[in-house]
Design a protein around this motif. Structure first.
Motif, PDB file in Angstrom:
ATOM      1  N   ASN A 150       3.542   5.963   6.928  1.00  0.00           N
ATOM      2  CA  ASN A 150       2.761   5.326   7.997  1.00  0.00           C
ATOM      3  C   ASN A 150       2.562   3.850   7.706  1.00  0.00           C
ATOM      4  O   ASN A 150       2.729   2.998   8.581  1.00  0.00           O
ATOM      5  CB  ASN A 150       1.393   6.009   8.152  1.00  0.00           C
ATOM      6  CG  ASN A 150       1.496   7.403   8.737  1.00  0.00           C
ATOM      7  OD1 ASN A 150       2.500   7.748   9.362  1.00  0.00           O
ATOM      8  ND2 ASN A 150       0.470   8.219   8.530  1.00  0.00           N
ATOM      9  N   PHE A 151       2.202   3.522   6.475  1.00  0.00           N
ATOM     10  CA  PHE A 151       2.004   2.106   6.124  1.00  0.00           C
ATOM     11  C   PHE A 151       3.324   1.341   6.151  1.00  0.00           C
ATOM     12  O   PHE A 151       3.391   0.221   6.638  1.00  0.00           O
ATOM     13  CB  PHE A 151       1.332   1.981   4.746  1.00  0.00           C
ATOM     14  CG  PHE A 151      -0.159   2.195   4.809  1.00  0.00           C
ATOM     15  CD1 PHE A 151      -0.988   1.218   5.373  1.00  0.00           C
ATOM     16  CD2 PHE A 151      -0.746   3.349   4.322  1.00  0.00           C
ATOM     17  CE1 PHE A 151      -2.366   1.399   5.447  1.00  0.00           C
ATOM     18  CE2 PHE A 151      -2.122   3.541   4.397  1.00  0.00           C
ATOM     19  CZ  PHE A 151      -2.931   2.573   4.955  1.00  0.00           C
ATOM     20  N   ARG A 152       4.374   1.972   5.621  1.00  0.00           N
ATOM     21  CA  ARG A 152       5.666   1.278   5.592  1.00  0.00           C
ATOM     22  C   ARG A 152       6.163   1.038   7.019  1.00  0.00           C
ATOM     23  O   ARG A 152       6.608  -0.047   7.375  1.00  0.00           O
ATOM     24  CB  ARG A 152       6.690   2.127   4.823  1.00  0.00           C
ATOM     25  CG  ARG A 152       8.021   1.425   4.597  1.00  0.00           C
ATOM     26  CD  ARG A 152       8.992   2.334   3.840  1.00  0.00           C
ATOM     27  NE  ARG A 152       8.444   2.813   2.579  1.00  0.00           N
ATOM     28  CZ  ARG A 152       8.447   2.119   1.452  1.00  0.00           C
ATOM     29  NH1 ARG A 152       8.977   0.929   1.414  1.00  0.00           N
ATOM     30  NH2 ARG A 152       7.939   2.629   0.355  1.00  0.00           N
ATOM     31  N   PHE A 153       6.041   2.097   7.841  1.00  0.00           N
ATOM     32  CA  PHE A 153       6.542   2.003   9.211  1.00  0.00           C
ATOM     33  C   PHE A 153       5.845   0.865   9.980  1.00  0.00           C
ATOM     34  O   PHE A 153       6.494   0.016  10.580  1.00  0.00           O
ATOM     35  CB  PHE A 153       6.345   3.338   9.950  1.00  0.00           C
ATOM     36  CG  PHE A 153       6.766   3.258  11.377  1.00  0.00           C
ATOM     37  CD1 PHE A 153       8.096   3.410  11.740  1.00  0.00           C
ATOM     38  CD2 PHE A 153       5.835   2.971  12.380  1.00  0.00           C
ATOM     39  CE1 PHE A 153       8.495   3.288  13.053  1.00  0.00           C
ATOM     40  CE2 PHE A 153       6.231   2.846  13.696  1.00  0.00           C
ATOM     41  CZ  PHE A 153       7.557   3.011  14.044  1.00  0.00           C
ATOM     42  N   PHE A 154       4.520   0.843   9.945  1.00  0.00           N
ATOM     43  CA  PHE A 154       3.821  -0.182  10.741  1.00  0.00           C
ATOM     44  C   PHE A 154       3.893  -1.560  10.073  1.00  0.00           C
ATOM     45  O   PHE A 154       3.826  -2.574  10.771  1.00  0.00           O
ATOM     46  CB  PHE A 154       2.382   0.247  11.052  1.00  0.00           C
ATOM     47  CG  PHE A 154       2.355   1.288  12.131  1.00  0.00           C
ATOM     48  CD1 PHE A 154       2.663   0.947  13.450  1.00  0.00           C
ATOM     49  CD2 PHE A 154       2.079   2.619  11.853  1.00  0.00           C
ATOM     50  CE1 PHE A 154       2.684   1.904  14.461  1.00  0.00           C
ATOM     51  CE2 PHE A 154       2.097   3.586  12.854  1.00  0.00           C
ATOM     52  CZ  PHE A 154       2.399   3.218  14.153  1.00  0.00           C
ATOM     53  N   GLY A 155       4.081  -1.575   8.744  1.00  0.00           N
ATOM     54  CA  GLY A 155       4.349  -2.847   8.069  1.00  0.00           C
ATOM     55  C   GLY A 155       5.643  -3.455   8.589  1.00  0.00           C
ATOM     56  O   GLY A 155       5.755  -4.677   8.784  1.00  0.00           O
ATOM     57  N   ASN A 156       6.629  -2.616   8.837  1.00  0.00           N
ATOM     58  CA  ASN A 156       7.892  -3.105   9.403  1.00  0.00           C
ATOM     59  C   ASN A 156       7.778  -3.341  10.910  1.00  0.00           C
ATOM     60  O   ASN A 156       8.260  -4.346  11.434  1.00  0.00           O
ATOM     61  CB  ASN A 156       9.023  -2.108   9.130  1.00  0.00           C
ATOM     62  CG  ASN A 156       9.447  -2.147   7.669  1.00  0.00           C
ATOM     63  OD1 ASN A 156       9.563  -3.234   7.095  1.00  0.00           O
ATOM     64  ND2 ASN A 156       9.653  -0.991   7.072  1.00  0.00           N
ATOM     65  N   ALA A 157       7.141  -2.404  11.593  1.00  0.00           N
ATOM     66  CA  ALA A 157       7.106  -2.467  13.068  1.00  0.00           C
ATOM     67  C   ALA A 157       6.466  -3.762  13.566  1.00  0.00           C
ATOM     68  O   ALA A 157       6.926  -4.338  14.554  1.00  0.00           O
ATOM     69  CB  ALA A 157       6.353  -1.253  13.629  1.00  0.00           C
ATOM     70  N   ILE A 158       5.440  -4.227  12.848  1.00  0.00           N
ATOM     71  CA  ILE A 158       4.734  -5.416  13.358  1.00  0.00           C
ATOM     72  C   ILE A 158       5.648  -6.648  13.333  1.00  0.00           C
ATOM     73  O   ILE A 158       5.488  -7.565  14.147  1.00  0.00           O
ATOM     74  CB  ILE A 158       3.403  -5.661  12.588  1.00  0.00           C
ATOM     75  CG1 ILE A 158       2.519  -6.642  13.365  1.00  0.00           C
ATOM     76  CG2 ILE A 158       3.627  -6.141  11.157  1.00  0.00           C
ATOM     77  CD1 ILE A 158       2.078  -6.213  14.727  1.00  0.00           C
ATOM     78  N   ILE A 218       0.857  -1.208   0.000  1.00  0.00           N
ATOM     79  CA  ILE A 218       0.000   0.000   0.000  1.00  0.00           C
ATOM     80  C   ILE A 218       0.887   1.250   0.000  1.00  0.00           C
ATOM     81  O   ILE A 218       0.656   2.208  -0.738  1.00  0.00           O
ATOM     82  CB  ILE A 218      -0.952   0.005   1.229  1.00  0.00           C
ATOM     83  CG1 ILE A 218      -1.937  -1.164   1.142  1.00  0.00           C
ATOM     84  CG2 ILE A 218      -1.708   1.327   1.333  1.00  0.00           C
ATOM     85  CD1 ILE A 218      -2.813  -1.345   2.385  1.00  0.00           C
ATOM     86  N   SER A 219       1.917   1.204   0.826  1.00  0.00           N
ATOM     87  CA  SER A 219       2.840   2.330   0.905  1.00  0.00           C
ATOM     88  C   SER A 219       3.464   2.615  -0.462  1.00  0.00           C
ATOM     89  O   SER A 219       3.518   3.775  -0.917  1.00  0.00           O
ATOM     90  CB  SER A 219       3.922   1.989   1.947  1.00  0.00           C
ATOM     91  OG  SER A 219       5.018   2.821   1.799  1.00  0.00           O
ATOM     92  N   GLU A 220       3.908   1.563  -1.129  1.00  0.00           N
ATOM     93  CA  GLU A 220       4.550   1.750  -2.448  1.00  0.00           C
ATOM     94  C   GLU A 220       3.561   2.323  -3.465  1.00  0.00           C
ATOM     95  O   GLU A 220       3.904   3.185  -4.263  1.00  0.00           O
ATOM     96  CB  GLU A 220       5.091   0.407  -2.955  1.00  0.00           C
ATOM     97  CG  GLU A 220       6.308  -0.054  -2.167  1.00  0.00           C
ATOM     98  CD  GLU A 220       6.674  -1.528  -2.428  1.00  0.00           C
ATOM     99  OE1 GLU A 220       7.686  -1.961  -1.870  1.00  0.00           O
ATOM    100  OE2 GLU A 220       5.942  -2.228  -3.170  1.00  0.00           O
ATOM    101  N   LEU A 221       2.315   1.843  -3.397  1.00  0.00           N
ATOM    102  CA  LEU A 221       1.323   2.333  -4.362  1.00  0.00           C
ATOM    103  C   LEU A 221       0.977   3.803  -4.107  1.00  0.00           C
ATOM    104  O   LEU A 221       0.707   4.562  -5.036  1.00  0.00           O
ATOM    105  CB  LEU A 221       0.066   1.463  -4.320  1.00  0.00           C
ATOM    106  CG  LEU A 221       0.264   0.063  -4.926  1.00  0.00           C
ATOM    107  CD1 LEU A 221      -0.949  -0.834  -4.631  1.00  0.00           C
ATOM    108  CD2 LEU A 221       0.489   0.162  -6.438  1.00  0.00           C
TER     109      LEU A 221
END
Ligand code: NAD
Length: 480
Positions: free
Chosen positions: A109-117, A72-75
């Motif tokens: 925001n999407f990238r960060f929480f995609g990694n954080a989880i 989602i972040s990339e898109l």
């Protein structure tokens, strides 16, 4: 005329009762589209789809959730121009700002929480001498509600949705009815990224109808809200007796404290930004400027000179610094404070008038306004204005400015300009705010806790704080 639709179960749908609201373009004052005013029935439909998606999503591997969020972040990055134009049109903010702040941050925001989880861990405690071990599970909550304001539309909307989804919840989200467009477009991106149907549902409408239906829904178990303090109080009243988890990010009236020993040029340039970025419509803007008396006259002259150079103009122009305010009622509210200030012996040093932008005469434009006040108790220093208005006043001692800084009902953030270490430590410690910036402003590391004290809210967003909010801790104790 373009009609925005609800995004429920992966599909775009009209509101069940066929109620619609007008959507205004703040740069010219014209209606340019319509949005659903969703009813209880729409929220129930969204809930049903979220509930049935939860079983699968909460058991989806962290790697897979992470992969989808990063997609989602990339898109969003690929669609930067389209989203930035939509945000600027809907909100009135300069296109350049949406391009460098709003949309990149939504992607982050999407990238960060995609990694954080993938890094989120729970604790275990060995009960030494009792032959027992405890481990704490962090379980997804279920269906959660996310409600956001109009000032940083996609930025704040995704700041809630991304951690909620990362933690395995299904979401019913409502953007502000004043700025619904980028939330609508997000649905398309989620489908393209492969987010399963029903995991995210976006319903549009007024706070009093759609928002109210979300907060009173008996099975929506947590509410993450960003908006005004009065709305936050109302939400707490409704949701607390139902024992919902609540995160409330509310209003602010932030002090910007300037000492004579600061790096003057850096302070001056940043203070122009912290006063007027996004037309002053950022909850973190430093709307009360306190300046040490020995440099007050110099600051006043230099600051006013710089503010006068800011260009108010159409949001899509490259040289626009200040775009349109978000709506006509908001413009009227902000303007009213200029008269209030005058009646309280405030002196308007610059600005104070509406601006007629050629070709867009019905847009909601206001000059950046600096008001010198004589007392910290006046209304313009106590009430949140949330527009391009700042006040300035001098102070003599650390204790005096600390007292004034803390003398408001709010406690979101504070900015401190000084090179004195002891003073930095003392004031940072004693300022009643959730965030203190020293020699900078709005520098955000997404791992840090974000939120306010007093009437600025309860709870913290950001980093693992957000993942803790969007999960329930369950302790398991095993005796061996
Ligand atoms: P608002 O409180 O009017 O609306 C915020 C959201 O709440 C909107 O989506 C609205 O539709 C919804 N809402 C309104 N009534 C509701 C109800 N009864 N039930 C459920 N939802 C309801 O705020 P706003 O005017 O959109 O935003 C400006 C405010 O937001 C300012 O006070 C600003 O300081 C604050 N804000 C705070 C932060 C923060 O992080 N602390 C960030 C941005 C903005």
């Amino acid at each position: 005329m373009a009609r925005i639709k609800n995004y429920i179960n992966g599909n775009f749908q009209n509101p069940i009762l066929d109620n619609w609201l007008d959507n205004y373009n703040p740069s010219n004052g014209e209606v340019y589209g319509q949005i659903p005013n969703s009813s209880k029935e729409d929220v129930e439909k969204a809930y049903t789809s979220a509930k049935s998606a939860f079983k699968l999503w909460s058991q989806t591997t962290l790697e897979e959730r992470s992969r989808i969020l990063i997609k989602i972040s990339e898109l969003l990055e690929v669609n930067l121009q389209r989203f930035a134009e939509a945000e600027s049109l809907d909100n009135g903010k300069p296109l350049n700002l949406a391009k460098v702040v709003d949309i990149p941050r939504a992607a982050s925001n999407f990238r960060f929480f995609g990694n954080a989880i993938t890094q989120f861990a729970s604790e275990s405690h060995e009960s030494v001498g009792h032959q027992a071990i405890n481990y704490t599970l962090r379980q997804s909550i279920g269906v959660v509600g996310c409600i956001s304001p109009w000032n940083l539309p996609l930025y704040l909307f995704t700041w809630k949705i991304a951690p909620a989804l990362a933690a395995g919840n299904c979401v019913i989200a409502k953007p502000s009815e004043v700025t619904p467009m980028t939330a609508y477009l997000l649905g398309e991106i989620c489908n393209e990224a492969g987010l399963p149907e029903g995991v995210l549902n976006i319903v549009h409408g007024l706070g009093t109808t759609t928002g109210q239906a979300i907060i009173e829904h008996p099975n929506i178990k947590a509410i993450s809200f960003t908006g005004g303090t009065a709305t936050g109080a109302h939400i707490a009243k409704v949701a607390a007796p139902m024992f919902k988890k609540l995160s409330l990010e509310l209003g602010g009236k932030n002090p910007n404290i300037i000492f004579a020993d600061c790096d003057y040029e850096d302070m001056l340039n940043t203070t122009v930004r912290s006063s007027f970025a996004n037309q002053g419509q950022i909850c973190l803007c430093g709307s009360r400027i306190f300046v040490e008396a020995s440099i007050f006259e110099k600051f006043k002259k230099d600051f006013v000179e710089k503010v006068r150079q800011l260009k108010v103009g159409h949001p899509s122009n490259d040289d626009t610094n200040i775009g349109a305010l978000v709506s006509k009622p908001h413009l009227e509210k902000v303007k009213a404070y200029i008269d209030i200030a005058k009646n309280e012996n405030g002196t308007v040093l610059c600005g104070g008038n509406e601006v007629s932008v050629k070709g867009y005469e019905n847009g909601y434009y206001l000059e950046p306004t600096v008001i010198e006040v004589t007392s910290d108790e006046c209304r313009v220093n106590q009430e949140e204005i949330f527009g391009p208005i700042v006040t300035i006043m001098p102070f003599n001692t650390e204790d005096e400015v600390l007292e004034m800084a803390n003398n408001v009902k709010y406690g979101l953030s504070a900015t401190l300009w000084t090179n004195d270490l002891k003073r930095t430590m003392k004031l940072s410690n004693q300022l009643q705010t959730g965030i203190v910036w020293v020699n900078t402003w709005m520098m955000r590391d997404l791992r840090t806790p974000f939120g306010g004290v007093k009437a600025s809210g309860v709870g913290r967003e950001g980093g693992f704080e957000a993942l803790r909010f969007f999960t329930e801790a369950k302790n398991v104790c095993i005796k061996y």
